[in-house]
Design a protein around this motif. Sequence first.
Motif, PDB file in Angstrom:
ATOM      1  N   TYR A 233     128.947 -23.331  59.202  1.00 31.46           N
ATOM      2  CA  TYR A 233     128.964 -23.562  60.637  1.00 31.46           C
ATOM      3  C   TYR A 233     130.195 -24.356  61.026  1.00 31.46           C
ATOM      4  CZ  TYR A 233     127.785 -25.374  65.231  1.00 31.46           C
ATOM      5  OH  TYR A 233     127.833 -25.702  66.556  1.00 31.46           O
ATOM      6  N   LEU A 234     130.858 -23.901  62.060  1.00 35.92           N
ATOM      7  CA  LEU A 234     132.002 -24.616  62.625  1.00 35.92           C
ATOM      8  C   LEU A 234     131.619 -25.068  64.025  1.00 35.92           C
ATOM      9  CD1 LEU A 234     133.709 -23.013  60.393  1.00 35.92           C
ATOM     10  CD2 LEU A 234     135.495 -22.933  62.088  1.00 35.92           C
ATOM     11  N   PRO A 235     131.411 -26.360  64.223  1.00 35.31           N
ATOM     12  CA  PRO A 235     131.116 -26.820  65.582  1.00 35.31           C
ATOM     13  C   PRO A 235     132.335 -26.612  66.487  1.00 35.31           C
ATOM     14  CG  PRO A 235     130.841 -28.601  63.964  1.00 35.31           C
ATOM     15  CD  PRO A 235     131.480 -27.470  63.269  1.00 35.31           C
ATOM     16  N   LEU A 237     134.852 -27.858  68.016  1.00 41.02           N
ATOM     17  CA  LEU A 237     135.624 -29.090  68.121  1.00 41.02           C
ATOM     18  C   LEU A 237     137.110 -28.749  68.095  1.00 41.02           C
ATOM     19  CD1 LEU A 237     133.703 -31.199  65.461  1.00 41.02           C
ATOM     20  CD2 LEU A 237     133.464 -31.356  67.931  1.00 41.02           C
ATOM     21  N   VAL A 239     139.186 -30.184  66.254  1.00 39.47           N
ATOM     22  CA  VAL A 239     139.630 -30.247  64.854  1.00 39.47           C
ATOM     23  C   VAL A 239     138.725 -29.348  64.021  1.00 39.47           C
ATOM     24  CG1 VAL A 239     140.555 -32.586  64.976  1.00 39.47           C
ATOM     25  CG2 VAL A 239     138.165 -32.238  64.319  1.00 39.47           C
ATOM     26  N   TYR A 240     139.182 -29.072  62.814  1.00 44.39           N
ATOM     27  CA  TYR A 240     138.416 -28.213  61.923  1.00 44.39           C
ATOM     28  C   TYR A 240     137.332 -29.015  61.236  1.00 44.39           C
ATOM     29  CZ  TYR A 240     137.639 -25.302  57.730  1.00 44.39           C
ATOM     30  OH  TYR A 240     137.102 -24.555  56.719  1.00 44.39           O
ATOM     31  N   LEU A 241     136.095 -28.641  61.464  1.00 43.92           N
ATOM     32  CA  LEU A 241     134.982 -29.232  60.729  1.00 43.92           C
ATOM     33  C   LEU A 241     134.102 -28.086  60.279  1.00 43.92           C
ATOM     34  CD1 LEU A 241     133.298 -31.641  59.730  1.00 43.92           C
ATOM     35  CD2 LEU A 241     132.138 -31.637  61.926  1.00 43.92           C
ATOM     36  N   LEU A 243     130.793 -27.049  58.027  1.00 41.32           N
ATOM     37  CA  LEU A 243     129.596 -27.522  57.344  1.00 41.32           C
ATOM     38  C   LEU A 243     128.976 -26.330  56.638  1.00 41.32           C
ATOM     39  CD1 LEU A 243     128.260 -29.428  60.440  1.00 41.32           C
ATOM     40  CD2 LEU A 243     129.387 -30.459  58.473  1.00 41.32           C
TER      41      LEU A 243
ATOM     42  N   LEU B  19     134.504 -30.030  76.943  1.00 37.33           N
ATOM     43  CA  LEU B  19     135.048 -28.794  76.374  1.00 37.33           C
ATOM     44  C   LEU B  19     134.612 -27.556  77.153  1.00 37.33           C
ATOM     45  CD1 LEU B  19     134.790 -29.315  72.521  1.00 37.33           C
ATOM     46  CD2 LEU B  19     136.850 -29.170  73.896  1.00 37.33           C
ATOM     47  N   PRO B  64     143.441 -25.206  58.339  1.00 43.14           N
ATOM     48  CA  PRO B  64     142.221 -25.594  59.047  1.00 43.14           C
ATOM     49  C   PRO B  64     142.401 -25.615  60.563  1.00 43.14           C
ATOM     50  CG  PRO B  64     142.601 -27.055  57.184  1.00 43.14           C
ATOM     51  CD  PRO B  64     143.795 -26.158  57.261  1.00 43.14           C
ATOM     52  N   ALA B  68     140.091 -23.688  63.348  1.00 42.29           N
ATOM     53  CA  ALA B  68     139.384 -24.441  64.393  1.00 42.29           C
ATOM     54  C   ALA B  68     139.701 -23.889  65.777  1.00 42.29           C
ATOM     55  CB  ALA B  68     139.755 -25.912  64.303  1.00 42.29           C
ATOM     56  N   ARG B  71     138.149 -20.449  66.412  1.00 37.53           N
ATOM     57  CA  ARG B  71     136.694 -20.526  66.525  1.00 37.53           C
ATOM     58  C   ARG B  71     136.241 -20.447  67.981  1.00 37.53           C
ATOM     59  NH1 ARG B  71     132.389 -21.971  68.801  1.00 37.53           N
ATOM     60  NH2 ARG B  71     130.636 -22.820  67.668  1.00 37.53           N
TER      61      ARG B  71
END
Lengths: 478, 304
Positions: A233-235, A237, A239-241, A243, B19, B64, B68, B71
């Motif tokens: 899972y990528l919230p 955000l 930035v890259y997080l 989980l 956001l 990364p 991000a 996404r």
Amino acid sequence: MPPKRLMAAALVAAAVVSCPVHAQTPSGDDLESIRRQLQELKQTYETRIQALEARLKAAEEASRHAERSAAQAQTRAENAEVAAAQAQPQPVQAQPNKLNPAISLILNGTWGRYGHDPSSRVTGFAASGGEVSPPRGASLGESELAMSGNVDPFFRGSFRASLAPEGGISVEEAFFETLALGNGFTIKGGRFFSGLGYQNAVHPHAWDFADASLVQRVFLGTNYGDDGIQLRYLPPLPVYLQLGAEIGRGRTFAGVGDVTRNPEGNGRGSEVFFAHLGDDIGDSHSYQVGVSHLRQESGTQGVSLFDYDDLTGVTNLFSGTQHITGVDFVYKWAPEGNPVYRNFKFATEWFQRRLDGRFAFDTRGINSVDGFQARQSGWYAQAVYQFMPYWRTGLRFDRLSAGSVALHANAANLTPPAFDPRRWSVMVDWSPSEFSRVRLQYNRDETRENAATGAALTDNQIFLQYVYSLGAHGAHKF
Amino acid sequence: MKKMPKLFLVALLALWGPLAHATVRVFACEPEWGALVKEIAGDRATVYVATTAMQDVHRIQARPSLIARARSADLVVCTGAELEIGWIPMVRSQSGNERIQLGKPGYLEVASFVPRIEVPTVVDRALGDMHPQGNPHIQFGPRQMQLAAVEVEKRLAQVDPAGEQDYRTRLADFTRRWKDATARWATLGAPLKGVGVIQYHKNFSYLFDFLGMRETGTLEPKPGVEPTSSHLNELITQQKTDPARMVIRSSYHAEGPAQWLASRIGVPSIMLPATVGGTPGAKDLFGLYDDSIRRMLDALKQGG
């Protein structure tokens, strides 16, 4: 008023006007019938007018579309010349081999020089046997054959087999991955390298050194993977997080070897959790940090702890739980983000392994069973610098800590080694393209204890290695 | 571990407010597509540009930060023709974003919608970094850019139907300005017609094609392969029979080999912006062409 509507109105007017002309001797019935006819006419024309209006609206809609495509049509016409010169029709999106999966083949081989027998294991650690050092002299490494592609709009599939030089094929990875879940979710299922740590999911051909780090080798069996399912899972955000969680059968006992007998609990033998955080700092720097945890059950049947076998020459079994906890950090630099001429990469990972359960000493003989706890750790740090196009050099330091091993009653039968293995590696490699690499590496290996003196057995190892990738373009993983 | 989901929800809620978007979020693989999206979408889009004019786009990694940004993107605009093959497939598959997968309106490979030049007849890695669908550096083709604008407008309208009218108006305006500019560039660049040039990599083929210039060679012996001394010597020999008037490198290439060759054959060595942002003059798409043509005209004068 648009012309069609005008014409319709004129027709109605004409009908109304022409009626009295024919009604020269109007009677009551006639008048009624004329009224009725008029009413009918009116209704007919009203419906026709409505239909015409609808058509008109549609025509206006069409003209709006035409307006939009006018620019397109114009430029398309201008481009006819160029298009004509281009003999082939335009392929729609990039798809290698049309509808076939993208296929790639990895060839690699090594020439190795050792001072001591390369098949002996790292002292004090139950090594996997998954990755053993290449033999002495020239040897062919495992060839890898990979295929991947989109299954349909919802799934992607990937397959990677390893062909051992002595024969035999092993399936390294074979998984599906969702494309259409959205909202930052992805599910991967099948057999895959775990997302724990940083280097674990990197295939051998993409390593920065000819061999894996010691900690990866003894705790994770080089590339730890299971048969199971992964959720990422990528919230949302800036930035890259990432989980992630994995549940698997527990096909292998990480760092120890294959579990030949299925563990209990309908095969839920392993769980992995990981989190990665990463971003750029300006154009030139980027980083990623991560934490991971792996928990495994051996099942009551137990697994052999190879290293103790080596020491005693008898069969031992461990049954219980293994916890592996890790922290990883990667930093990359390229001037203005352009890695072509110069770039730098630093990576470090630390892992701790805890074993907690029961240990059966000499199962075929005295079979002495008692509790067993072990806590061991290890880390590596490596830096790789590309100082000019094609040429890189790298330095790596590996360290393992024997930690503490509690054998309880079996302490009478066995003394665990109190030896901290370490290794220095230096390499230079040359990659004239993305698809080929030739590498020279030197290891000062102090991973084995000299049983007689208790000191480290120093082994000077030299590797000359080639890695070639054919076929589909590989991914530039961070 | 059990407390994690709760913590997350709180963090998410805190972050979600600011956001929450009213505009279309666009991920542009290269600055030229970022600039084009700004032309067509104006304030309706917030644009993230994944690369700069100082980077060789072939060699980017799936960092990364890129994953991000992808996404949350509503629309990804890339060049295609395998220019980003090393990183964009991975960025997409790691993003967990179904809107930007292959075949969705939210994923656009511009090169699939424009005519391409230098389409190879033989495709083999022995010939270097091949692009089987032709030269991917389409940002320097005025016609290509016009077609790209049409496709970008179409995609924007698909992912944001409420803005359709805006996009159409802006496209019409862009088309008019671009047509005028194209005519102006043809006039401005007229002295360059027939001029022979050596370029580092085939970055500017579309511009040469448009201005009727002649590429006599590339510094790279093969696409993506760094210049070698033997190849540079061949270029020196060739200069006698097929002379070049200048040596051109892009903003992300090394100056050394270009300078060395230029001094040997006695012609100016110049740098052109690889894309928008490559030079102070290349502020937008119009500036990119203006500045590039001016730099070549200056070199022509300087070379005598």
